[in-house]
Design a protein around this motif. Sequence first.
Motif, PDB file in Angstrom:
ATOM      1  N   UNK A  60      63.218  82.083  -4.626  1.00  0.00           N
ATOM      2  CA  UNK A  60      63.633  81.958  -3.235  1.00  0.00           C
ATOM      3  C   UNK A  60      62.789  80.974  -2.449  1.00  0.00           C
ATOM      4  N   UNK A  61      62.891  81.140  -1.141  1.00  0.00           N
ATOM      5  CA  UNK A  61      63.612  82.178  -0.412  1.00  0.00           C
ATOM      6  C   UNK A  61      65.133  82.085  -0.621  1.00  0.00           C
ATOM      7  N   UNK A  62      65.782  83.252  -0.553  1.00  0.00           N
ATOM      8  CA  UNK A  62      67.236  83.309  -0.648  1.00  0.00           C
ATOM      9  C   UNK A  62      67.774  84.092   0.540  1.00  0.00           C
ATOM     10  N   UNK A  63      69.058  83.954   0.797  1.00  0.00           N
ATOM     11  CA  UNK A  63      69.694  84.682   1.889  1.00  0.00           C
ATOM     12  C   UNK A  63      70.363  85.928   1.330  1.00  0.00           C
ATOM     13  N   UNK A  64      69.852  87.101   1.720  1.00  0.00           N
ATOM     14  CA  UNK A  64      70.412  88.376   1.261  1.00  0.00           C
ATOM     15  C   UNK A  64      71.089  89.130   2.398  1.00  0.00           C
ATOM     16  N   UNK A  65      71.225  88.474   3.538  1.00  0.00           N
ATOM     17  CA  UNK A  65      71.853  89.084   4.709  1.00  0.00           C
ATOM     18  C   UNK A  65      73.365  88.903   4.620  1.00  0.00           C
ATOM     19  N   UNK A  66      74.078  89.986   4.379  1.00  0.00           N
ATOM     20  CA  UNK A  66      75.520  89.899   4.120  1.00  0.00           C
ATOM     21  C   UNK A  66      76.313  89.377   5.319  1.00  0.00           C
TER      22      UNK A  66
END
Length: 290
Positions: A60-66
């Motif tokens: 990451x960082x990755x986006x895990x916010x749906x």
Amino acid sequence: MYYGAIEAGGTKFVCAISNDDFEVLDRVSIPTTTPAETISEVFNFFDRFSLKSIGIGSFGPIDVNRSSKTYGYITTTPKKGWVNFDFLGNIKERYNIPVAWTTDVNAAAYGEYKKGNAQDSSSCIYLTVGTGIGGGAVVNGNIQAGFGHPEMGHVLVQPHPDETYQGSCPYHDNCLEGFAAGPAIESRYNKKGHELENDIKVWEMEAYYLAQALVDYTLILRPERIILGGGVMKQKQLFSLIRTEFGKLLGDYVATPDLNQYIVEPGLGDNAGITGCLLLAAESADGKVS
């Protein structure tokens, strides 16, 4: 049909398939080059199998916010060419099956929670100390995330009294990763970690930084187990040094399990991440995650 797993690291992607018992039946290691080249090789591997679902644990960082427009993206990574890459979207476009999406360290934490050295606990933290430092947490069976995923490697630490190195993190002057990741050790001493194995001062300083972070995690999350993996932690002498420094820093403020059982190495070794991805793939196939 099989479960698929992608442990996506900044250096290599490990792809695997398993049966319902999570026995790995085939796997491949793919160098992390450009997104187009790397994902093409991922497709070449998985196209040979009939898949139920895939679990992805990504650097990451990755986006895990749906609710985010960039959910499923690798975002502000320092890995050249991968900034704002729609990882999850590319996989779902190719395979019309459930796909679980999380960080590589969250996947490793989940693997250790279910099948490794935290399977007798209700909560754990997994911290990898290698080219970078990252951590994931599982509490009561749930991978912890909020607006985003944890960035445990970037907690701020106090410099060691003998510190002369300025740190390697481009974002923070005195964060854990900047002082204690593998590249920081190499830059500080102009030698690889394995060349410094017998220099106790090197590892005492390393333990000083890691113990500070573990105290922070302990006070905030109160886990039942902290698991330390990654290339730097191959220096086994670190564990006793970290436990000693941790005890000094925490004092008797809060209770913890016995430190020999609290701060431990991965029970799954280098397979924690891929195991976690397979477990998440299975849950995704059952409709628990997507």
